[in-house]
Design a protein around this motif. Sequence first.
Motif: not given
Length: 175
Positions: A29-32, A44-59
């Motif tokens: 999703v982030i890449y897209s 990104i976490a705020n924009e997607l409404g997900v936990e920041i740790n999920e975003v960090r892990k993906a990045l």
Amino acid sequence: MKVKEEEISEVDELLAELIERVAGEIGLVIYSMGLEEEFTDEQIANELGVEINEVRKALFALYEIGLASYRRVKDDDTGWIEYFWKLNYDKEKEVLLRELTKTKRNLEEKLKEEDQSVYYLCKNGCVKVSYEEAMEYNFMCPKCGGMLEYLDNTKAVEAIKKELEHLEKLIKLIS
């Protein structure tokens, strides 16, 4: 050289599969999102409404394969380190070629192994062993005691060869 539209979509599909495999659905999703500018994981976490740790892990997963980069900035007031991320869309070709080449090497090894070996399989599906191991076990499964039967791997060898041809085509297409 003119590239067919279905070949381009196959490359895009491969890239999406790779990203999802290494960085998960959130990474895809982030890449897209097509972000051209720097951003923070918090944005990104705020924009997607997900936990920041999920975003960090993906990045960080995207970083590991070369599709993201970051710079760290220390906040003098709080002492916290903030990461500013950038997606490396310009490295897609390089990353795909590296991954496809790695997969090709692994398949070539598997083909060599399958081509040069005779295997026996437990009739209950417990184990697949070489002829030498089957002899050691007296053609009895070491797990369940069932009979070990000759495995005709002709279809497996053909499938590997077919996949290798497909990989070659993709590698030439991307190169």
